[in-house]
Scaffold this motif. Sequence first.
Motif, PDB file in Angstrom:
ATOM      1  N   GLU A  62     -37.980  -3.510  -2.691  1.00 43.34           N
ATOM      2  CA  GLU A  62     -39.335  -3.594  -2.172  1.00 43.34           C
ATOM      3  C   GLU A  62     -39.853  -5.024  -2.241  1.00 43.34           C
ATOM      4  O   GLU A  62     -39.660  -5.715  -3.236  1.00 43.34           O
ATOM      5  CB  GLU A  62     -40.248  -2.639  -2.939  1.00 43.34           C
ATOM      6  N   ALA A  88     -41.304  -2.401   2.600  1.00 45.35           N
ATOM      7  CA  ALA A  88     -42.563  -1.968   1.997  1.00 45.35           C
ATOM      8  C   ALA A  88     -42.314  -0.923   0.918  1.00 45.35           C
ATOM      9  O   ALA A  88     -43.022  -0.866  -0.080  1.00 45.35           O
ATOM     10  CB  ALA A  88     -43.495  -1.413   3.072  1.00 45.35           C
ATOM     11  N   LYS A  89     -41.288  -0.094   1.129  1.00 40.74           N
ATOM     12  CA  LYS A  89     -40.963   0.969   0.166  1.00 40.74           C
ATOM     13  C   LYS A  89     -39.476   1.256   0.276  1.00 40.74           C
ATOM     14  O   LYS A  89     -38.911   1.261   1.365  1.00 40.74           O
ATOM     15  CB  LYS A  89     -41.785   2.223   0.482  1.00 40.74           C
ATOM     16  N   TRP A 116     -36.417   3.972  -1.178  1.00 42.93           N
ATOM     17  CA  TRP A 116     -36.011   5.192  -1.882  1.00 42.93           C
ATOM     18  C   TRP A 116     -34.500   5.123  -2.028  1.00 42.93           C
ATOM     19  O   TRP A 116     -33.781   5.050  -1.033  1.00 42.93           O
ATOM     20  CB  TRP A 116     -36.356   6.446  -1.084  1.00 42.93           C
ATOM     21  N   ALA A 160     -45.853   8.095   2.861  1.00 41.21           N
ATOM     22  CA  ALA A 160     -45.871   6.655   2.551  1.00 41.21           C
ATOM     23  C   ALA A 160     -46.249   5.827   3.774  1.00 41.21           C
ATOM     24  O   ALA A 160     -46.944   4.808   3.642  1.00 41.21           O
ATOM     25  CB  ALA A 160     -44.508   6.220   2.023  1.00 41.21           C
TER      26      ALA A 160
END
Length: 149
Positions: free
Chosen positions: A4, A128-129, A131, A146
């Motif tokens: 991130e 940005a994110k 997983w 999200a």
Amino acid sequence: MIDEGDAVPAATLRLSDGSTIDLEAPGATVLYFYPKDDTSGCTREAQDFTELAGDIATAGARVVGVSRDEMKKHDKFIAKYDLKVPLASDADGALSEAFGTWVEKSMYGRKYMGMERATFLIRNGKVAKAWRKVKVPGHAAEVLKAIRL
């Protein structure tokens, strides 16, 4: 390994729908890496993203699935399950290496290299994110949530 806040590598992907996408371009992209076409978990994940593709687009993002399978195999996978998300082939492994998703795995005591199931929300060329080690049930909905934040 990309995390991130990191910039994504310069890459333009050719997609199964005939279009291309530049990962550094303005806007939002959901890039999900999965191990193999037409396996149970990967099929479920693709179907879940297909089900939410309209909502994800309305929220301002585009979804792209990536595996090391060839485009011909992607085309069969898409047709068999009527998938509505484009897929990209990372046959040479450059993209999965850059994102750190080509990892050592172990099954029944045997070690081998394979694709880690991982998803990245990219906004304007930056992650940005992220997983990692994704579990499929509920994941697509979590990604949509999200995007909307």
